[in-house]
Design a protein around this motif. Sequence first.
Motif, mmCIF file in Angstrom:
data_model
loop_
_atom_site.group_PDB
_atom_site.id
_atom_site.type_symbol
_atom_site.label_atom_id
_atom_site.label_comp_id
_atom_site.label_asym_id
_atom_site.label_seq_id
_atom_site.Cartn_x
_atom_site.Cartn_y
_atom_site.Cartn_z
ATOM 1 N N ASN A 45 0.879 -1.175 0.000
ATOM 2 C CA ASN A 45 0.000 0.000 0.000
ATOM 3 C C ASN A 45 0.915 1.224 0.000
ATOM 4 O OD1 ASN A 45 -1.723 2.112 0.548
ATOM 5 N ND2 ASN A 45 -2.680 1.174 2.324
ATOM 6 N N THR A 46 0.942 1.939 -1.098
ATOM 7 C CA THR A 46 1.794 3.119 -1.216
ATOM 8 C C THR A 46 1.075 4.388 -0.768
ATOM 9 O OG1 THR A 46 1.161 3.426 -3.526
ATOM 10 C CG2 THR A 46 3.155 2.120 -3.086
ATOM 11 N N GLY A 47 -0.210 4.260 -0.447
ATOM 12 C CA GLY A 47 -0.976 5.409 0.030
ATOM 13 C C GLY A 47 -0.790 5.625 1.520
ATOM 14 N N SER A 48 -1.446 6.645 2.046
ATOM 15 C CA SER A 48 -1.302 6.976 3.466
ATOM 16 C C SER A 48 -2.450 6.444 4.317
ATOM 17 C CB SER A 48 -1.205 8.499 3.628
ATOM 18 O OG SER A 48 -2.363 9.118 3.096
ATOM 19 N N VAL A 49 -3.491 5.885 3.682
ATOM 20 C CA VAL A 49 -4.659 5.376 4.401
ATOM 21 C C VAL A 49 -4.651 3.842 4.346
ATOM 22 C CG1 VAL A 49 -7.186 5.406 4.537
ATOM 23 C CG2 VAL A 49 -5.964 7.453 3.784
ATOM 24 N N VAL A 50 -4.997 3.197 5.451
ATOM 25 C CA VAL A 50 -5.056 1.736 5.520
ATOM 26 C C VAL A 50 -6.111 1.224 4.535
ATOM 27 C CG1 VAL A 50 -5.614 -0.227 7.003
ATOM 28 C CG2 VAL A 50 -4.282 1.684 7.916
ATOM 29 N N ALA A 51 -5.737 0.234 3.712
ATOM 30 C CA ALA A 51 -6.677 -0.392 2.777
ATOM 31 C C ALA A 51 -7.284 -1.623 3.445
ATOM 32 C CB ALA A 51 -5.968 -0.791 1.492
ATOM 33 N N THR A 52 -8.542 -1.914 3.110
ATOM 34 C CA THR A 52 -9.220 -3.086 3.686
ATOM 35 C C THR A 52 -9.617 -4.111 2.630
ATOM 36 O OG1 THR A 52 -11.332 -1.917 3.609
ATOM 37 C CG2 THR A 52 -10.094 -1.811 5.685
ATOM 38 N N VAL A 53 -9.770 -3.677 1.389
ATOM 39 C CA VAL A 53 -10.115 -4.579 0.291
ATOM 40 C C VAL A 53 -9.316 -4.165 -0.940
ATOM 41 C CG1 VAL A 53 -11.939 -5.467 -1.229
ATOM 42 C CG2 VAL A 53 -12.477 -4.903 1.150
ATOM 43 N N VAL A 54 -8.665 -5.149 -1.574
ATOM 44 C CA VAL A 54 -7.947 -4.898 -2.825
ATOM 45 C C VAL A 54 -8.461 -5.894 -3.850
ATOM 46 C CG1 VAL A 54 -5.705 -4.804 -3.980
ATOM 47 C CG2 VAL A 54 -5.894 -4.123 -1.570
ATOM 48 N N ASP A 105 -11.360 4.327 5.759
ATOM 49 C CA ASP A 105 -12.214 5.510 5.921
ATOM 50 C C ASP A 105 -13.436 5.491 5.003
ATOM 51 O OD1 ASP A 105 -11.178 6.118 3.413
ATOM 52 O OD2 ASP A 105 -10.168 7.959 4.052
ATOM 53 N N GLY A 106 -13.601 4.398 4.230
ATOM 54 C CA GLY A 106 -14.750 4.260 3.336
ATOM 55 C C GLY A 106 -14.517 4.754 1.921
ATOM 56 N N SER A 107 -13.402 5.417 1.679
ATOM 57 C CA SER A 107 -13.123 5.885 0.323
ATOM 58 C C SER A 107 -12.719 4.708 -0.561
ATOM 59 C CB SER A 107 -12.028 6.959 0.328
ATOM 60 O OG SER A 107 -10.815 6.439 0.830
ATOM 61 N N VAL A 108 -12.913 4.878 -1.866
ATOM 62 C CA VAL A 108 -12.636 3.819 -2.837
ATOM 63 C C VAL A 108 -11.857 4.407 -4.009
ATOM 64 C CG1 VAL A 108 -13.660 2.128 -4.415
ATOM 65 C CG2 VAL A 108 -14.755 2.592 -2.213
#
Length: 118
Positions: A45-54, A105-108
């Motif tokens: 994950n190169t972003g700053s927010v934790v991912a939950t589904v990929v 955070d719910g964003s996609v």
Amino acid sequence: AYAVKSPIAITSFRVNELYTPGTIGTDIEQAPQFVATDVSVKFVNTGSVVATVVKFSVNAGQSTQIIVDKGTFSSGAQIKHDFAIADPIDAPNTTCNVTEVTFVDGSVWRAGPGIANR
């Protein structure tokens, strides 16, 4: 509007090949085939927010299968998972792309047309 670059970087993609005699009906083809029954994907994950589904798209010629990985994918963490393939696919020239990422955070994030990262 979505970012052009995927927030998930695929660092390694491997098709785990099995040797199988190629057959069509009862006729044996000239050469045996290699088919995949599972794949290994390493990603970060190169972003700053934790991912939950990929969601990944595994493409082999005319065949496409979607893989959904659920978990907690923290920023910067290297993840390696093996996935069973629903239908065996032709192994040569198989590609894998991230198509969608859901964050804690719910964003996609969704891949736009022509976006390929591996």
